[in-house]
Design a protein around this motif. Structure first.
Motif, mmCIF file in Angstrom:
data_model
loop_
_atom_site.group_PDB
_atom_site.id
_atom_site.type_symbol
_atom_site.label_atom_id
_atom_site.label_comp_id
_atom_site.label_asym_id
_atom_site.label_seq_id
_atom_site.Cartn_x
_atom_site.Cartn_y
_atom_site.Cartn_z
ATOM 1 N N ASP A 95 0.825 -1.220 0.000
ATOM 2 C CA ASP A 95 0.000 0.000 0.000
ATOM 3 C C ASP A 95 0.858 1.269 0.000
ATOM 4 O O ASP A 95 0.331 2.367 0.157
ATOM 5 C CB ASP A 95 -0.964 -0.016 1.196
ATOM 6 N N LYS A 96 2.178 1.123 -0.143
ATOM 7 C CA LYS A 96 3.135 2.228 -0.219
ATOM 8 C C LYS A 96 3.133 3.099 1.038
ATOM 9 O O LYS A 96 3.613 4.233 1.024
ATOM 10 C CB LYS A 96 2.870 3.114 -1.453
ATOM 11 N N SER A 97 2.579 2.571 2.140
ATOM 12 C CA SER A 97 2.479 3.387 3.352
ATOM 13 C C SER A 97 3.832 3.557 4.028
ATOM 14 O O SER A 97 4.068 4.565 4.680
ATOM 15 C CB SER A 97 1.489 2.758 4.321
ATOM 16 N N MET A 98 4.691 2.560 3.895
ATOM 17 C CA MET A 98 6.002 2.651 4.546
ATOM 18 C C MET A 98 7.080 2.258 3.566
ATOM 19 O O MET A 98 6.852 1.410 2.712
ATOM 20 C CB MET A 98 6.058 1.705 5.722
ATOM 21 N N MET A 99 8.258 2.855 3.721
ATOM 22 C CA MET A 99 9.327 2.651 2.749
ATOM 23 C C MET A 99 10.678 2.702 3.440
ATOM 24 O O MET A 99 10.833 3.344 4.477
ATOM 25 C CB MET A 99 9.221 3.756 1.695
ATOM 26 N N ASP A 100 11.642 2.007 2.860
ATOM 27 C CA ASP A 100 13.025 2.108 3.345
ATOM 28 C C ASP A 100 13.923 2.098 2.108
ATOM 29 O O ASP A 100 13.508 1.629 1.042
ATOM 30 C CB ASP A 100 13.375 0.941 4.268
ATOM 31 N N SER A 101 15.128 2.640 2.254
ATOM 32 C CA SER A 101 16.019 2.675 1.098
ATOM 33 C C SER A 101 17.445 2.350 1.517
ATOM 34 O O SER A 101 17.807 2.454 2.692
ATOM 35 C CB SER A 101 15.968 4.041 0.426
ATOM 36 N N THR A 102 18.231 1.934 0.542
ATOM 37 C CA THR A 102 19.643 1.640 0.780
ATOM 38 C C THR A 102 20.412 1.957 -0.491
ATOM 39 O O THR A 102 19.837 1.940 -1.584
ATOM 40 C CB THR A 102 19.837 0.169 1.192
ATOM 41 N N THR A 103 21.689 2.263 -0.316
ATOM 42 C CA THR A 103 22.514 2.588 -1.480
ATOM 43 C C THR A 103 23.485 1.449 -1.735
ATOM 44 O O THR A 103 24.122 0.964 -0.804
ATOM 45 C CB THR A 103 23.270 3.905 -1.246
ATOM 46 N N ILE A 104 23.535 1.050 -2.988
ATOM 47 C CA ILE A 104 24.444 -0.035 -3.370
ATOM 48 C C ILE A 104 25.541 0.549 -4.242
ATOM 49 O O ILE A 104 25.267 1.327 -5.160
ATOM 50 C CB ILE A 104 23.674 -1.135 -4.138
ATOM 51 N N THR A 105 26.770 0.212 -3.936
ATOM 52 C CA THR A 105 27.907 0.590 -4.781
ATOM 53 C C THR A 105 28.512 -0.690 -5.340
ATOM 54 O O THR A 105 28.917 -1.559 -4.575
ATOM 55 C CB THR A 105 28.967 1.353 -3.967
ATOM 56 N N VAL A 106 28.508 -0.799 -6.655
ATOM 57 C CA VAL A 106 29.122 -1.964 -7.298
ATOM 58 C C VAL A 106 30.534 -1.562 -7.694
ATOM 59 O O VAL A 106 30.727 -0.672 -8.515
ATOM 60 C CB VAL A 106 28.322 -2.412 -8.530
ATOM 61 N N HIS A 107 31.497 -2.182 -7.038
ATOM 62 C CA HIS A 107 32.893 -1.839 -7.315
ATOM 63 C C HIS A 107 33.367 -2.499 -8.592
ATOM 64 O O HIS A 107 32.927 -3.590 -8.930
ATOM 65 C CB HIS A 107 33.768 -2.274 -6.146
ATOM 66 N N TYR A 108 34.250 -1.796 -9.280
ATOM 67 C CA TYR A 108 34.784 -2.352 -10.516
ATOM 68 C C TYR A 108 36.249 -1.975 -10.622
ATOM 69 O O TYR A 108 36.730 -1.068 -9.939
ATOM 70 C CB TYR A 108 34.009 -1.845 -11.726
#
Ligand code: NAG
Ligand code: NAG
Ligand code: NAG
Ligand code: NAG
Ligand code: NAG
Ligand code: NAG
Ligand code: NAG
Ligand code: NAG
Length: 590
Positions: free
Chosen positions: A325-338
């Motif tokens: 229901d999009k009422s709650m959200m969380d986020s994270t940042t991903i770094t793909v090393h190369y």
């Protein structure tokens, strides 16, 4: 009935109890609350009632009766003192349950609730009747209380029937108390509602207590232990029995969504598989989520995990997940090393000695990476770069780089460097100490390793008895020992795929003393000699090149004229070719 009439009369006459002995015994024989002698019996056991009267002289018989609620007596047992006989009255309630002993103690088997009465022992003499009452109390312990009709789960903010606590077959009736984590649950409006029901079984007179609990839980009740107790009166006072505790599943909504990247421990590099895991802290936990991938506005519906295989650097970014229901959200940042590594030149590279070879190893990376070089399994201190290639520069070069922070991120490339060179010759001679022979050394440089041949003038024969040193860094030497009887010219021929090089040295007869060139030279000298040799070779090569150019020009001229007269004479071409071959031979022999 064998009861004598006098006794019958006497039994009807009420006499006050002998006061004094009872007052003295009061503390012992009378329960203070009731003021009468009481026998406490357990339901189903045998009730034993001593007569509590001193057997008088001239006793004729003893009798037991009980009193109806309205006071009228019911006789139940009779014992004749003289005849030593016992009789029991035909009272249905007491059929086969009574036993009157010689000392007038009355026993009632299989105690019932209906035995709670006032019983009276009577002893009758010719002129007197004594009576002594006894109160009977019956007790029945209830069954262990059980929580029945348990709710499958409870929900926060909702009043729900948790269960019913049932304790069966008690006498007298008991009370039910609810507990949560060992503490009494008191009724609270709209939150804790307790109602107790007591039912008596008409045939046995036993009570069954049923207490229902309606309860509105909080999240903190997740592991709470609910139990109930029944409190009842036993012969020796109040007692309590506890039910088995019950834990209820408490449902509550999610208040927080969490996104995680798995595996958690390591940093992410290109080629890794990663899993995004989303979780909600509700109970039961949510099963479905929307995952938001960088660059995409629409959430992707998925179970609690979202898998990405073989990620690339463009997967770097912010990932989010939300409840459906999009009422709650969380986020994270991903770094793909190369880590990219480029080596120029790389692979197998063949160069001529003295040539310059710029080498570059460049990296591009998500972090600062360190580069190091390995030559033939040995770590190098500096990166290689060649302004003038030497034979010792040949080898396997590896440019390697690692990202310290990212486990397993490592790249390398190889350069296999081959340094070629035409054979170069430097000849030396030395008269040996015995003055009987001379040692001639032909120092050869070149790659691939040149083959060495010796010839001597006059006979022109090839000298096989030579000694060669090890071939190191493109160098070696070939040595012969001779004792010439006349002046000779020694020729050393060194040849590899690139060229055939010939050098001659005049050696005078052994009888003629001559100047010896130094044979053993240290490295410094060798360097100089090398340089000189190079200079000489350079001149030679220059001359050769000039000759070659001349040859080519001539050949082109010939070819042109040949093309013009192609059909005229085929043999002419062959003649020209032979001529050219001869020329080439002359050139290398020169
Ligand atoms: C009476 O007799 C019974 C057995 O016959 C005995 O158990 C009991 O102790 C006696 N009671 C008294 C008060 O003597
Ligand atoms: C049951 O509760 C009532 C009222 O609180 C009390 O009078 C009675 O003694 C209790 N009975 C037991 C067996 O505790
Ligand atoms: C990623 O997953 C694929 C299959 O889904 C597997 O073949 C591959 O080996 C995995 N790669 C790594 C680095 O674990
Ligand atoms: C990332 O780049 C690869 C090619 O390297 C491409 O196949 C893929 O679609 C790209 N992914 C995104 C999210 O841009
Ligand atoms: C990376 O290199 C740059 C410039 O060489 C330097 O300023 C920076 O501190 C380095 N970062 C790390 C993490 O070593
Ligand atoms: C040198 O060796 C070649 C072949 O190995 C042989 O034919 C020749 O006779 C040898 N010459 C002498 C002088 O031993
Ligand atoms: C060797 O001697 C001959 C004459 O005997 C001469 O022509 C030649 O130049 C000499 N060669 C060298 C390398 O000194
Ligand atoms: C041999 O060479 C020497 C010089 O090295 C010279 O003096 C001599 O005349 C030469 N002999 C002959 C026979 O050529």
């Amino acid at each position: 009935m064998m009861e004598p009439p006098a006794a019958a009369r006497a039994s009807c006459r009420r006499r006050p109890l002998p006061l004094l002995p009872c007052l003295l015994l009061a503390a012992l024989c009378l329960p203070p609350a009731l003021g009468l002698y009481t026998v406490n019996a357990v339901y189903g056991d045998t009730i034993i009632m001593p007569c509590r009267l001193e057997v008088p002289d001239g006793l004729m018989f003893g009798k037991w009766k009980y009193e109806m609620p309205n006071g009228s007596p019911v006789f139940i047992a009779f014992r004749s003192s003289t005849k030593k006989s016992v009789q029991y009255d035909d009272v249905p309630d007491y059929k086969d349950r009574l036993s009157l002993s010689e000392n007038y103690t009355l026993s009632i088997k299989n105690a019932r609730i209906s035995d709670e009465k006032r019983f009276v022992c009577m002893l009758v003499t010719e002129d007197d009747v004594s009576e002594e009452p006894t109160i009977v109390k019956v007790f029945k312990q209830p069954s262990q209380p059980e929580i029945l009709h348990q709710a499958d789960f409870l929900e926060t903010e909702k009043l729900k029937m948790l269960g019913e606590c049932v304790a069966r077959d008690s006498y007298p009736e008991g009370n039910v108390t609810w507990y949560k984590n060992g503490k009494v649950l008191q009724p609270v409006e709209e939150v804790v509602i307790i109602s107790l029901q007591k039912i008596v079984d008409k045939s046995t007179g036993l009570f069954t207590m049923t207490s229902s609990l309606q309860y509105m839980p909080t999240k903190e009740d997740a592991n709470a232990k609910f139990a109930c107790t029944v409190t009842y009166y036993g012969p020796s006072g109040q007692k309590t029995i506890q039910s088995e505790p019950v834990v209820f599943d408490i449902h509550y909504p999610t208040e927080k969504v969490t996104i995680q990247v798995l595996p958690q421990s390591s940093t992410i590099k290109e080629g890794d598989n990663i899993t995004l895991k989303c979780s909600g802290n509700g109970n039961p936990p949510p099963q479905e989520f929307l995952f938001y991938i960088p660059g995409e506005t629409e959430g992707i519906r998925s179970s609690d995990t979202y898998v990405m295989t073989d990620v690339r650097r463009n997967a770097t970014g912010e990932y989010r997940c939300s409840l459906m229901d999009k009422s709650m959200m969380d986020s994270t940042t991903i770094t793909v090393h190369y880590l990219d590594l480029q080596l120029t030149p790389s692979g197998e590279v063949t160069k001529q000695i003295g040539e310059a070879l710029p080498v570059s190893c460049t990296i591009s990376s998500s972090r600062n990476a360190t580069v190091f070089w390995i030559k033939d399994n040995t770590r190098m201190q500096t990166s290689p770069s060649f302004s003038s290639l030497q034979y010792q520069d040949a080898g396997n070069y590896i440019c390697e780089t690692t990202l310290q922070e990212v486990e397993g991120l490592k790249k390398s490339k190889t350069l296999k460097l081959i340094v070629e060179g035409k054979p170069q010759i430097k000849m030396t001679k030395k008269t040996n100490t015995n003055k009987m022979s001379k040692t001639i050394v032909c120092h050869v440089e070149g790659f691939p390793k040149p083959a060495v041949q010796w010839t001597v003038t006059g006979s022109g024969s090839i000298i096989n008895k030579t000694e060669e040193t090890k071939y190191v860094n493109g160098r070696f030497s070939s040595k012969i020992v001779i004792a010439p009887e006349e002046n000779v010219t020694l020729t050393c021929i060194a040849e590899n795929q690139l060229e055939r090089t010939v050098t001659s040295l005049n050696v005078s007869a052994i009888s003629i003393p001559e100047y010896d060139e130094p044979e053993d030279r240290n490295d410094d000298n060798r360097e100089k000699v090398n340089d000189q040799a190079k200079l000489i070779v350079g001149i030679v090569v220059g001359l050769l090149l000039a000759a070659l150019v001349a040859g080519v020009v001539y050949w082109l001229y010939v070819k042109k004229s040949k093309t013009a007269s192609k059909h005229v004479d085929k043999d002419l071409g062959n003649i020209e070719e032979n001529k050219k071959l001869e020329e080439n031979n002359h050139k290398s022999e020169a």
